[in-house]
Design a protein around this motif. Structure first.
Motif: not given
Length: 431
Positions: A373-387, A401-410
């Motif tokens: 779960v990416y803390a700074d994800d612009m597409f999928v909100e962290m708080a909603l994911s954790c809920e 917070n090491e990655y953006e939404h494309n962490g799997l590709r990066a």
């Protein structure tokens, strides 16, 4: 049905094609061709490695076409045989384009497209599992692939060995408006970060946007280019290392033609290349309905946007990019979306969408579910994911917070290895 196979970089690639009903409630009627590509290490033909099914992000995009052993594929092949699924309507699975459904009238297009959400993608996967004779398999879902994962856990939990998700745990009960209220706030933050790093970019963006308000400019495909389309390249801010390339692009925007300032062909061509909606219309049409369960989207992002005046550009005012949101005007401006306008508007008003998730089943989950779960994800909100995850037992979130939404590709190898370790630990507690 097995098809063409080849070997590259120590891997054997095997094509598979499966038949599946368009509508699972009417299995004897129209059929689709579903494509998937198996990847295994050379020598693993008779191994007892379990299978890993990959759900691509989107909606509306095919599975990756990997070039050798690298990233998450490298990590996955150490313990799995991998199956890359082209979700229905994408890649080689009866792709939905403005051309492929042109023979249908608008009502037929709308009805056809209702069958391309996560529930039927998962039913296709389950059909494939049974056809291959696999007792249980693991899944990896990136972004929208995580949405598909929770649908799979809701519909067929006994078919799943382990599940891994990167940047894709949705809210399963909240209204879509709540989702976009959160993502618009994230998008504002990304804009502020970009313009803070490159203050001149704000001036450049205002010059481009004001020019578009006052002059007609056309993309290489003949489509009129507008401020709204320009704003949509902000979708790139949701992935890593895009601020600097965006700034460089802005620098190339104008060219002087005999004393007349106009947008350069280089810039306009780059803008057309950003418009994935032209080739993958499912993303534009079903992006909002992929959240809907028993209610209509009614162009949620467009409605929420009206509460954020900063995104409605006026000359002399600060400029803001939008994100991954889709809007009704797209079907009036984008060349390849225009033929699908009536179908898109019809689906935006559809209020009898079937449920995608079963909260009761998920609340009794026993399949190890490991999530980045990416803390700074612009597409999928962290708080909603954790809920969501707080109500799914045997789920574990690695919040970073090491990655953006494309962490799997990066940095896919590291991320997947981390999720494997989390999943193994969870599985050990279930024995």
């Amino acid at each position: 049905m097995q098809g063409y196979s080849f070997i590259n970089d120590g891997c054997c690639y095997q094509n598979h094609t499966f038949e599946a009903p368009l509508n699972y409630e009417k299995p004897d009627q129209q059929q689709l061709s579903i494509f998937a590509r198996e990847i295994r290490l050379v020598g693993d033909e008779k191994s007892n490695k379990p299978w890993l099914l990959y759900f691509q992000g989107g909606p509306g995009f095919p599975s990756p076409r990997p070039n050798g052993q690298s990233g998450w594929i490298k990590a996955a092949l150490k313990r799995y045989r991998v199956l890359l699924l082209d979700q229905r309507g994408t890649g080689k699975s009866n792709p939905v384009t403005h051309q492929s459904i042109a023979h249908l009238d608008s009502a037929q297009q709308a009805e056809y497209l209702t069958h391309f959400r996560a529930d039927n993608i998962v039913r296709d996967a389950e059909n494939i599992r049974q056809r291959l004779g696999i007792k249980q398999w693991a899944t990896l879902g990136q972004s929208y692939g995580g949405f598909c994962t929770l649908t799979y856990l809701s519909l067929f939990p006994d078919s799943l060995l382990q599940c891994y998700v990167t940047g894709g745990i949705p809210s399963i009960e909240k209204h879509i408006d709540h989702v976009y209220q959160a993502t618009f706030k994230r998008t504002v933050q990304k804009n502020e970060a970009f313009f803070r790093q490159f203050p001149l970019a704000q001036t450049l963006c205002q010059e481009i946007a004001t020019h578009l308000l006052e002059h007609d400019e056309f993309l290489p495909n003949g489509q009129k280019f507008t401020v709204e389309q320009f704003q949509q390249i902000g979708i790139n801010f949701g992935v890593s290392d895009t601020f600097l390339p965006t700034y460089y692009l802005l620098e190339t925007a104008f060219v002087d033609m005999n004393g007349t300032r106009q947008l350069s062909y280089e810039f306009l061509n780059a803008m057309l290349a950003e418009q994935a909606f032209q080739t993958n219309p499912i993303y534009a049409i079903l992006h909002e309905p992929c959240y809907c369960q028993g209610f209509a989207s009614q162009w949620s992002a467009h409605r929420v946007r009206q509460n954020h005046a900063s995104f409605n550009y006026q000359a002399g005012q600060p400029f803001y990019f939008t994100g991954e949101m889709t809007f009704p005007w797209m079907f009036e401006q984008y060349k390849n979306l225009k033929p699908l306008k009536e179908a898109a508007f019809s689906l935006a008003e559809k209020n009898d969408w079937n449920p995608l998730y079963d909260s009761d089943v998920l609340s009794n989950n026993r399949v190890p579910l490991s999530c980045a779960v990416y803390a700074d994800d612009m597409f999928v909100e962290m708080a909603l994911s954790c809920e969501t995850l707080s109500n799914i037992p045997n789920s574990q979130a690695w919040i970073t917070n090491e990655y953006e939404h494309n962490g799997l590709r990066a940095d896919g190898e590291r991320i997947l290895e981390r999720l494997f370790a989390i999943g193994d630990q969870t599985a050990a507690t279930l024995i």
